[in-house]
Design a protein around this motif. Structure first.
Motif, PDB file in Angstrom:
ATOM      1  N   THR A  87       9.638   6.722   1.777  1.00 61.66           N
ATOM      2  CA  THR A  87      10.515   5.766   0.300  1.00 61.66           C
ATOM      3  C   THR A  87      11.315   7.054  -0.461  1.00 61.66           C
ATOM      4  OG1 THR A  87       8.380   6.689  -1.044  1.00 61.66           O
ATOM      5  CG2 THR A  87       9.075   3.791  -0.009  1.00 61.66           C
ATOM      6  N   ARG A  88      10.504   8.225  -0.194  1.00 57.96           N
ATOM      7  CA  ARG A  88      11.813   9.452  -1.473  1.00 57.96           C
ATOM      8  C   ARG A  88      10.415  10.276  -1.245  1.00 57.96           C
ATOM      9  NH1 ARG A  88       9.246  10.591  -6.324  1.00 57.96           N
ATOM     10  NH2 ARG A  88       7.388   9.360  -6.334  1.00 57.96           N
TER      11      ARG A  88
ATOM     12  N   VAL B  43       1.061  -1.113   0.122  1.00 56.09           N
ATOM     13  CA  VAL B  43      -0.401  -0.066   0.080  1.00 56.09           C
ATOM     14  C   VAL B  43       1.110   1.525   0.231  1.00 56.09           C
ATOM     15  CG1 VAL B  43      -1.929   1.653   0.972  1.00 56.09           C
ATOM     16  CG2 VAL B  43      -1.718  -1.116   1.425  1.00 56.09           C
ATOM     17  N   ILE B  44       0.517   2.082  -1.180  1.00 65.84           N
ATOM     18  CA  ILE B  44       1.203   4.025  -1.297  1.00 65.84           C
ATOM     19  C   ILE B  44       0.868   4.564  -0.722  1.00 65.84           C
ATOM     20  CG2 ILE B  44       3.115   2.668  -2.751  1.00 65.84           C
ATOM     21  CD1 ILE B  44       1.309   3.964  -4.691  1.00 65.84           C
ATOM     22  N   ALA B  45       1.006   5.518  -0.520  1.00 64.57           N
ATOM     23  CA  ALA B  45       0.520   7.001  -0.589  1.00 64.57           C
ATOM     24  C   ALA B  45       1.466   7.904  -0.366  1.00 64.57           C
ATOM     25  CB  ALA B  45      -0.229   6.670   1.500  1.00 64.57           C
ATOM     26  N   GLU B  46       0.813   9.288  -0.271  1.00 67.51           N
ATOM     27  CA  GLU B  46       1.559  10.138  -1.145  1.00 67.51           C
ATOM     28  C   GLU B  46       1.333  11.472   0.128  1.00 67.51           C
ATOM     29  OE1 GLU B  46       1.470  11.051  -4.742  1.00 67.51           O
ATOM     30  OE2 GLU B  46      -0.379  12.388  -4.883  1.00 67.51           O
ATOM     31  N   THR B  47       1.698  12.824   0.358  1.00 68.61           N
ATOM     32  CA  THR B  47       0.820  13.870   1.373  1.00 68.61           C
ATOM     33  C   THR B  47       2.213  14.746   0.686  1.00 68.61           C
ATOM     34  OG1 THR B  47       0.051  13.900   2.666  1.00 68.61           O
ATOM     35  CG2 THR B  47       2.575  13.487   3.871  1.00 68.61           C
ATOM     36  N   ASN B  48       1.178  15.573   1.771  1.00 69.43           N
ATOM     37  CA  ASN B  48       2.066  17.317   1.213  1.00 69.43           C
ATOM     38  C   ASN B  48       3.443  17.541   2.561  1.00 69.43           C
ATOM     39  OD1 ASN B  48       0.509  17.465  -0.625  1.00 69.43           O
ATOM     40  ND2 ASN B  48       0.199  19.885  -0.826  1.00 69.43           N
TER      41      ASN B  48
ATOM     42  N   ILE C 241       5.920  13.733   0.445  1.00 69.27           N
ATOM     43  CA  ILE C 241       7.183  12.602   0.643  1.00 69.27           C
ATOM     44  C   ILE C 241       5.593  11.893   0.047  1.00 69.27           C
ATOM     45  CG2 ILE C 241       7.430  11.635   3.022  1.00 69.27           C
ATOM     46  CD1 ILE C 241       6.921  14.671   4.701  1.00 69.27           C
ATOM     47  N   TYR C 242       6.757  10.323  -0.462  1.00 70.61           N
ATOM     48  CA  TYR C 242       6.555   9.385  -0.818  1.00 70.61           C
ATOM     49  C   TYR C 242       6.200   8.209   0.249  1.00 70.61           C
ATOM     50  CZ  TYR C 242       5.986  12.228  -4.001  1.00 70.61           C
ATOM     51  OH  TYR C 242       5.226  13.286  -5.971  1.00 70.61           O
ATOM     52  N   TRP C 243       5.463   7.123   0.784  1.00 67.05           N
ATOM     53  CA  TRP C 243       5.363   6.584   1.352  1.00 67.05           C
ATOM     54  C   TRP C 243       4.922   5.091   0.979  1.00 67.05           C
ATOM     55  CZ3 TRP C 243       5.730   8.413   6.297  1.00 67.05           C
ATOM     56  CH2 TRP C 243       5.220   9.436   6.531  1.00 67.05           C
TER      57      TRP C 243
END
Length: 152
Positions: free
Chosen positions: A136-137, A113-118, A143-145
């Motif tokens: 992750t980066r 499961v991935i996600a992204e947030t400011n 920000i990527y998770w």
């Protein structure tokens, strides 16, 4: 189909969800309408889009959460969520995302499961950290998770 947690009931959005949305005058952005249109074109998206998040105690919609489509060829799915501001800071987003992650990992289709947030969305960063996601980066503003399925 539904997901139940300690305080929440989550139901996947479909054409029947529109009635409860209208009855409660729930409006938290365009994601649900977008998902319902996509679901009309591809019924296999059921469960892989927006879910309504309701309090168990009174059935009030407090937000929506879900996935940004079906698992890809790498068995990844992206999670997203948004809650009405009245319900921020009460642990509901963390509880909902934990429920979605468990649901996704329960089948055979999802391994990550991935996600992204400011960068400036401190509340969302805390949610992703609490559910065990790892950074992750990052980029200038995001920000990527990810969280990888672990057999227990």
């Amino acid at each position: 189909m539904k997901i139940e947690t300690l305080r929440l009931i989550m139901i996947p959005c479909d054409s029947h969800s529109q009635k409860i949305i209208e009855t409660q005058n729930y409006d938290n952005g365009a994601e649900i309408a977008k998902h319902l249109k996509e679901l009309g074109d591809d019924p296999a998206l059921y469960g892989w889009g927006s879910w309504l998040v309701l309090q168990k105690s009174d059935g009030v919609i407090i937000g929506d959460a879900g996935f940004k489509g079906k698992p890809n060829s790498g068995h990844e799915v992206e999670v997203g969520y948004g809650f009405l501001e009245t319900y921020w800071g009460k642990g509901y987003a963390t509880e909902a995302v934990e429920g979605l992650v468990a649901w996704a990992f329960n089948g055979m289709a999802v391994k990550k499961v991935i996600a992204e947030t400011n960068w400036d969305n401190i509340g969302s960063i805390r949610v992703l950290e609490k559910v065990g996601m790892k950074k992750t980066r990052d980029s200038e503003d995001m920000i990527y998770w990810e969280l990888t399925y672990q057999k227990r």
